[in-house]
Design a protein around this motif. Structure first.
Motif, PDB file in Angstrom:
ATOM      1  N   SER A 187       0.825  -1.211  -0.119  1.00 22.79           N
ATOM      2  CA  SER A 187       0.083  -0.008  -0.188  1.00 22.79           C
ATOM      3  C   SER A 187       0.763   1.398   0.141  1.00 22.79           C
ATOM      4  CB  SER A 187      -0.819   0.179   1.227  1.00 22.79           C
ATOM      5  OG  SER A 187      -0.204   0.099   2.460  1.00 22.79           O
ATOM      6  N   SER A 188       2.182   1.129  -0.063  1.00 23.89           N
ATOM      7  CA  SER A 188       2.994   2.364  -0.179  1.00 23.89           C
ATOM      8  C   SER A 188       3.713   2.475  -1.468  1.00 23.89           C
ATOM      9  CB  SER A 188       3.873   2.172   1.225  1.00 23.89           C
ATOM     10  OG  SER A 188       3.451   2.175   2.355  1.00 23.89           O
ATOM     11  N   LEU A 189       4.278   3.705  -1.589  1.00 22.82           N
ATOM     12  CA  LEU A 189       5.080   3.896  -2.452  1.00 22.82           C
ATOM     13  C   LEU A 189       6.495   4.668  -1.713  1.00 22.82           C
ATOM     14  CD1 LEU A 189       2.783   5.883  -5.198  1.00 22.82           C
ATOM     15  CD2 LEU A 189       4.072   3.536  -5.579  1.00 22.82           C
ATOM     16  N   THR A 190       7.707   4.117  -2.565  1.00 26.96           N
ATOM     17  CA  THR A 190       8.953   4.722  -1.836  1.00 26.96           C
ATOM     18  C   THR A 190       9.444   5.662  -3.126  1.00 26.96           C
ATOM     19  OG1 THR A 190       9.335   3.077  -0.398  1.00 26.96           O
ATOM     20  CG2 THR A 190      11.179   4.164  -1.210  1.00 26.96           C
ATOM     21  N   LEU A 191       9.711   6.702  -2.924  1.00 31.72           N
ATOM     22  CA  LEU A 191      10.711   7.893  -3.941  1.00 31.72           C
ATOM     23  C   LEU A 191      11.678   8.204  -3.285  1.00 31.72           C
ATOM     24  CD1 LEU A 191      10.610   8.825  -6.828  1.00 31.72           C
ATOM     25  CD2 LEU A 191       8.932  10.669  -5.832  1.00 31.72           C
ATOM     26  N   GLY A 192      12.833   7.844  -3.271  1.00 27.38           N
ATOM     27  CA  GLY A 192      14.061   8.539  -2.575  1.00 27.38           C
ATOM     28  C   GLY A 192      13.857   8.438  -1.250  1.00 27.38           C
ATOM     29  N   PRO A 193      13.966   9.463  -0.576  1.00 24.32           N
ATOM     30  CA  PRO A 193      14.109   9.123   0.773  1.00 24.32           C
ATOM     31  C   PRO A 193      12.455   9.136   1.524  1.00 24.32           C
ATOM     32  CG  PRO A 193      14.244  11.465   0.239  1.00 24.32           C
ATOM     33  CD  PRO A 193      14.355  10.607  -1.030  1.00 24.32           C
ATOM     34  N   ALA A 194      11.333   9.253   0.733  1.00 23.25           N
ATOM     35  CA  ALA A 194      10.114   9.506   1.085  1.00 23.25           C
ATOM     36  C   ALA A 194       9.349   8.401   0.850  1.00 23.25           C
ATOM     37  CB  ALA A 194       9.566  10.540   0.462  1.00 23.25           C
ATOM     38  N   SER A 195       8.030   8.248   1.564  1.00 23.32           N
ATOM     39  CA  SER A 195       7.304   7.279   1.515  1.00 23.32           C
ATOM     40  C   SER A 195       5.756   7.843   1.119  1.00 23.32           C
ATOM     41  CB  SER A 195       7.015   6.250   2.846  1.00 23.32           C
ATOM     42  OG  SER A 195       8.155   5.704   2.991  1.00 23.32           O
ATOM     43  N   PHE A 196       5.006   7.300   0.568  1.00 27.12           N
ATOM     44  CA  PHE A 196       3.597   7.737   0.072  1.00 27.12           C
ATOM     45  C   PHE A 196       2.563   6.680   0.188  1.00 27.12           C
ATOM     46  CE2 PHE A 196       6.777  10.411  -2.192  1.00 27.12           C
ATOM     47  CZ  PHE A 196       6.258  11.644  -2.266  1.00 27.12           C
ATOM     48  N   ASP A 197       1.418   7.239   0.330  1.00 26.73           N
ATOM     49  CA  ASP A 197       0.171   6.261   0.416  1.00 26.73           C
ATOM     50  C   ASP A 197       0.137   5.996  -1.448  1.00 26.73           C
ATOM     51  OD1 ASP A 197      -2.708   5.783  -0.164  1.00 26.73           O
ATOM     52  OD2 ASP A 197      -2.406   5.686   2.130  1.00 26.73           O
ATOM     53  N   LEU A 255       2.056  12.189   0.918  1.00 28.02           N
ATOM     54  CA  LEU A 255       3.393  12.030   1.716  1.00 28.02           C
ATOM     55  C   LEU A 255       3.098  11.504   3.049  1.00 28.02           C
ATOM     56  CD1 LEU A 255       6.563  12.165   1.589  1.00 28.02           C
ATOM     57  CD2 LEU A 255       6.024  14.642   2.347  1.00 28.02           C
ATOM     58  N   THR A 256       3.714  10.328   3.373  1.00 21.87           N
ATOM     59  CA  THR A 256       3.603   9.809   4.818  1.00 21.87           C
ATOM     60  C   THR A 256       4.903   9.806   5.746  1.00 21.87           C
ATOM     61  OG1 THR A 256       3.839   7.270   3.881  1.00 21.87           O
ATOM     62  CG2 THR A 256       1.494   8.265   4.193  1.00 21.87           C
ATOM     63  N   ARG A 257       5.906   9.900   4.832  1.00 22.51           N
ATOM     64  CA  ARG A 257       7.329   9.946   5.678  1.00 22.51           C
ATOM     65  C   ARG A 257       8.086  10.526   4.828  1.00 22.51           C
ATOM     66  NH1 ARG A 257       8.776   7.456  10.474  1.00 22.51           N
ATOM     67  NH2 ARG A 257       6.736   6.335  10.539  1.00 22.51           N
ATOM     68  N   LEU A 258       9.049  11.168   5.454  1.00 22.37           N
ATOM     69  CA  LEU A 258      10.455  11.629   4.861  1.00 22.37           C
ATOM     70  C   LEU A 258      11.507  11.173   5.817  1.00 22.37           C
ATOM     71  CD1 LEU A 258      11.796  13.328   2.610  1.00 22.37           C
ATOM     72  CD2 LEU A 258      11.699  15.201   3.972  1.00 22.37           C
ATOM     73  N   GLY A 259      12.522  10.147   5.499  1.00 15.60           N
ATOM     74  CA  GLY A 259      13.436   9.465   6.273  1.00 15.60           C
ATOM     75  C   GLY A 259      12.813   9.099   7.541  1.00 15.60           C
ATOM     76  N   ALA A 260      13.206   9.574   8.598  1.00 16.03           N
ATOM     77  CA  ALA A 260      12.597   9.095   9.888  1.00 16.03           C
ATOM     78  C   ALA A 260      11.469   9.779  10.387  1.00 16.03           C
ATOM     79  CB  ALA A 260      13.678   8.707  10.919  1.00 16.03           C
ATOM     80  N   VAL A 261      11.018  10.881   9.472  1.00 20.33           N
ATOM     81  CA  VAL A 261      10.080  11.991  10.019  1.00 20.33           C
ATOM     82  C   VAL A 261       8.758  11.488   9.735  1.00 20.33           C
ATOM     83  CG1 VAL A 261       9.391  14.330  10.231  1.00 20.33           C
ATOM     84  CG2 VAL A 261      11.976  13.709  10.344  1.00 20.33           C
ATOM     85  N   PRO A 262       7.676  11.165  10.495  1.00 22.94           N
ATOM     86  CA  PRO A 262       6.149  11.166  10.010  1.00 22.94           C
ATOM     87  C   PRO A 262       5.684  12.123   9.276  1.00 22.94           C
ATOM     88  CG  PRO A 262       6.571  10.086  12.119  1.00 22.94           C
ATOM     89  CD  PRO A 262       7.770  10.941  11.894  1.00 22.94           C
TER      90      PRO A 262
END
Length: 963
Positions: free
Chosen positions: A687-697, A703-710
């Protein structure tokens, strides 16, 4: 009909002595009667109950008696409640009658004379200020009664005094005929609020005196004369003067101005009384449509000032007065209009000393009659004329020896009428040396100045372009400083500087009149109209100052300081040239030093001083900056040049910054998207997408996360909690854009995701953002690209439909966990700024907590934006967090512990309860501020009109103390 009573009498009072000059410097004996007085509050006037005036009365044995501090207001000491109205009388308009419900405070004070009190001559009992009507007894004998709250009244009492057990009784009525003359946009605060004193008048004492101290700018001579009924001598040791009263003397002197407040110590003596004085030589004229002092044009960089202290109301101590004036001087304010009554005379002493131009305004305003089409207006009813002239007389006679007073004002917002003409005639006959001011009659029959309130900048320009008129033009009120604002100050100031007869203005006003209160759980806030149960009130319109109630400078004051700075610094940072213009009216720049610093990417790399040659008032000097101290550091570079005090003054220490400018030396390199060779493609993982340092729904594209930052809720945002200026004038609904914003539904926009598209180069999310019940919309497309470490967002916005209102803001909002509460940024600061309030925004590296970014306006509203941000970091205590950098254009940064919606819903600061998130706005555009809470709105060039927009940001995670 009942027989008339004294508190409904249109006369100024009975039994009082003739007014005279303020004599704080007299060596005659005085007895200050301040302290705790016995007090009883009654709901009605109690005209027949006078037992408390007698010797044998015992307050401790009588019901209802407590105590109050004098000077003070009883409603601020637990007896009744304060009430605020702007223009409406809080009682039926039936002049001169007042309701039976007339809160009345009986005051009783027993005192002894000092053992060495003189036995000769006379003794006067003096009241500096009582609101609104008082009847006075001494030792059981009625002395008289008076009205005119902000003016002194005296009684002769020598024959009634005894060595011990003197009983002073004062009955004070909240409402009286005089209340109709005192509708002055402030809290209604009854009481004996200024000092009460006994003053010995020895045989041969000065009944009155007037020191005339003119200045002839053509030859530098002073013109000195003292008038008084007694034979007296004036000595001025520094000038070697020993002058008999009634004689004229011309001698060389240094003149007094607000910029150079030169005073000479003097003593006026009759032999039995000596009065210490401070004399300032100056002459005021109106010539060819220009107000001049000592031959020079004056430009008022002014402010209106009510007397106010958050705990004691209009009982203002000397320390607070000085603090106010020091703050004014430090913020380049050079003039005060004493709205709308004469202040405590000690305040005028300080204006003489520190140097401010003063428009001294009479204790008069009948604004409430506008609600009945001016029917019964006292200034056009000859029965009231003696009271009007008495008020003018008491002001002039008390204050006439102050060099700081350059204009008398008849009063404020009284419409027009013959009574004003009688006041003007009396003042002109008594004091032809000062011009008169009155704004509210458009024909200006009684004013030597062309005065307006809240005129648009275009109107000022029109008046300026029309050429010199027979009267100087001022804005006696402008730039309403209510809440976040005022905006548009720069445009006004440039017009004042451009046209000779446009001579500045007075911002409304100096202080927020918030009264301290506490919630049930112990949290402090400032209250305003309606918070005390008033049935008629005008809300937070009483909070419209450049300083908060506790005297903390607002962003509006910081902006005003920059806009009106008396030194203008311009130049070319690349060519290293600087022009320093002296905008003072009289002073040269010898009191200042010029400092420079050189910054790269906001970090100072060096600094020093520039030699500053003699620059007279109105002149300029061209200087050259040194070579940059370092050339081996790459990045955006600029010079910051400051004009600072070269030595200590009475109002600021050496090094205090008077004026500044920043001159770009090396422009910032443009920011572009990550290079194509470094870009990475999105990867789907359930259910997630990863793009570089980020995660998306993967479904919503959020955008759901950037590195360790929600990260939560990043999407287009157009709403802000409307400012007081957005809401417009309370009596003119829709005068600001806030009403249209709410009507359209910008505070409840709905978001729809139309597509989430992945390709080898990135992620595209297509959305439609629109309000309910409308076919207007904004099509927003979010294009995400990335490298392994950087995430790039490009936003495109295209409007649908015909938008007739500007947007409050345009950008993206996101939420972070509450731990990310430390903010560091490279851009404008240190304080907030908006499109038309950004003159004071200084580019640099700044650091603040999220809480510290907030501006605590008394009524919560949009605040805290930082302008021209190149990059910002939001981190936790360990230094980890998120970094955002500008795309092709700088952005506006706002961070809070509550949403704009929560901010909008709050009535007081204590309604703002932090949750567990930090809400961050990264704005491409902001709507301006303006002054529509009582004045013109946002200028067209500062409106955020709806149009196609393109903007972007680059995000990255930070793990520690990275730059």
């Amino acid at each position: 009909m009942r027989n008339p009573v004294y508190y409904e009498d249109v006369s100024p009072g009975h039994g009082t002595l003739q007014p005279r000059s303020w004599t704080a410097g007299s060596d005659a004996r005085r007895l200050d009667l301040s302290g705790e007085w016995d007090f009883r509050l009654s709901p009605t006037a109690r005209p027949d109950d006078e037992a408390f005036t007698e010797d044998g009365f015992d307050p401790a044995a009588a019901p209802g008696w407590r105590s109050v501090r004098v000077p003070g207001h009883w409603v601020l000491q637990g007896h009744g409640e304060p009430a605020y109205t702007n223009t409406r009388y809080p009682f039926p308009v039936d002049p001169p009658r007042v309701p039976d419900e007339n809160p009345t405070g009986d005051h009783r004070h027993v005192f002894d004379l000092p053992a060495d009190w003189p036995g000769d001559g006379e003794v006067v009992l003096r009241f500096e200020g009582v609101e609104s009507c008082a009847r006075v007894w001494l030792n059981g004998r009625v002395l008289g009664d008076f009205q005119g709250s902000r003016l002194p009244h005296e009684f002769a009492v020598g024959g009634l005094l005894r060595p011990h057990g003197n009983v002073l009784a004062v009955r004070v009525h909240q409402w009286s005929a005089g209340s109709y003359l005192e509708d002055q946009d402030m809290w209604w605060l009854p009481g004996i609020f200024r000092e009460v004193t006994l003053q010995h008048r020895p045989e041969g004492a000065l009944d009155d005196f007037w020191v005339h101290a003119g200045y002839d700018h053509t030859d530098g001579s002073g013109l000195l004369r003292v008038d008084c009924p007694q034979r007296a001598r004036l000595t001025v040791p520094e000038l070697g003067v020993d002058l008999a009263s009634g004689e004229d003397l011309r001698l060389p002197v240094e003149p007094w101005t607000a910029e150079t407040p030169r005073l000479y110590d003097a003593v006026l003596s009759t032999g039995s009384e000596a009065v210490s004085l401070r004399i300032g030589f100056r002459t005021v004229t109106v010539e060819d449509g220009v107000l001049r002092v000592n031959g020079g044009r004056v430009l008022f960089r002014g402010v209106n000032r009510h007397e106010f202290h958050p705990e004691t109301g209009r009982t203002v101590d000397a320390e607070t007065m000085r603090r106010d004036l020091v703050l004014m001087k430090r913020h380049n304010i050079n003039a005060v209009r004493t709205s709308h009554y004469p202040p405590h005379p000690a305040f005028l002493d300080l204006c003489d000393e520190l140097g401010l131009w003063v428009i001294d305004e009479c204790d008069l305003e009948t604004h409430g009659f506008t609600h009945v089409d001016w029917r019964g207006n006292p200034v056009d009813d000859e029965r009231w004329t003696p009271a009007l002239v008495d008020r003018a007389r008491r002001m002039v006679e008390r204050d006439k020896n102050h060099p700081s007073i350059v204009v008398w004002s008849l009063g404020n917002e009284c419409g027009s009428g013959k009574g004003l003409g009688e006041m003007a005639r009396w003042i002109r006959d008594r004091d032809p040396s000062r011009p008169l001011h009155y704004e509210n009659d458009p024909d200006y029959p009684d004013s030597d100045l062309h005065s307006m309130m809240y005129a648009r900048q275009s109107k000022v320009d029109e008046i300026g372009r029309a050429g010199a008129t027979r009267k100087p033009f001022i804005l006696c009120e402008y730039a309403h400083a209510m809440g976040n604002g005022p905006g548009g100050l720069t445009e006004y100031q440039r017009l004042f500087e451009k046209y000779e007869h446009c001579q500045g203005g007075f911002v409304w006003e100096w202080t927020d009149h918030g009264l301290p209160r506490r919630t049930a759980d112990g949290r402090d806030f400032f209250a305003y109209g309606g918070d005390f149960g008033e049935p008629v009130h005008d809300g937070n319109f009483v909070c419209d100052g450049l300083v908060f109630p506790d005297r903390t400078p607002s962003p509006g004051l910081v902006e005003y300081k920059k806009v009106v700075e008396p030194v203008r610094i311009t130049g070319d940072g690349t060519a290293r040239t600087v022009r320093v213009r002296n905008l003072h009216d009289f002073a040269d720049l010898s009191a200042l030093a010029l400092e420079w610093s050189y910054e790269v990417e906001g970090e100072p790399l060096g600094g020093g001083r520039l030699p500053l040659p003699h620059v007279p008032a109105g002149g300029h000097a061209d200087l050259e900056l040194p070579a940059p101290p370092r050339t081996d550091v790459a990045g955006e570079a600029q010079w910051t040049v400051r004009a600072v005090l070269a030595g200590d003054t009475a109002w600021a220490p050496e090094g205090h910054c008077v004026a500044w400018a920043q001159l770009p030396a090396v422009p910032a390199a443009p920011t572009t998207a990550p290079a194509s060779g470094a870009q990475v493609a999105p990867r789907r993982d359930g259910s997630s997408l990863t793009l570089g340092p980020a995660s998306f729904d993967a479904v919503t594209g959020a955008l759901t996360r950037l590195g360790a930052v929600p990260v939560e809720g990043l999407r287009l945002d157009v709403w802000r909690a409307p400012t007081d200026n957005d809401e417009g004038a309370p009596w003119k609904p829709g005068s600001g854009p806030g009403t249209a914003w709410r009507r359209l539904g910008l505070h409840r926009m709905r978001h729809r995701v139309d597509a989430v598209e992945c390709d080898d180069a990135g992620l595209t999310v297509r959305t439609r953002v629109a309000p309910a019940a409308s076919d207007l919309a904004l099509r927003a497309v979010y294009r995400w690209t990335a490298t392994d470490e950087l995430l790039r967002l490009d936003v495109s916005v295209d409007p649908e439909g015909t938008w007739e209102v500007p947007l409050p803001r345009l950008g993206v909002r996101l939420a972070l966990p509450g731990a990310y509460d430390r903010v560091r940024w490279f851009g404008g600061g240190p304080g907030e700024a908006y499109p038309d309030t950004r003159a004071a925004s200084l580019v640099g590296r700044w650091e603040e907590s999220v809480d510290g970014l907030q501006t605590p306006y008394v009524r919560p509203q949009e605040n805290g934006a930082r302008a021209d941000v190149r990059w910002a970091r939001l981190t936790d205590a360990a230094g980890g967090g998120l970094r955002v950098a500008a795309g092709t254009a700088y952005f506006w940064l706002t961070a809070r512990r509550w949403t704009s919606e929560h901010l909008d819903a709050a009535a007081h600061t204590t309604d703002l309860v932090p949750d567990d998130r930090v809400y961050v706005n990264l704005d491409h555009g902001q709507h301006g501020i303006g002054s529509a809470s009582c004045g013109p709105g946002v200028l067209q060039r500062h409106k955020l009109m709806v149009s196609t927009a393109r903007f972007g940001f680059t995000f990255s995670a930070v793990a520690g103390d990275e730059g």
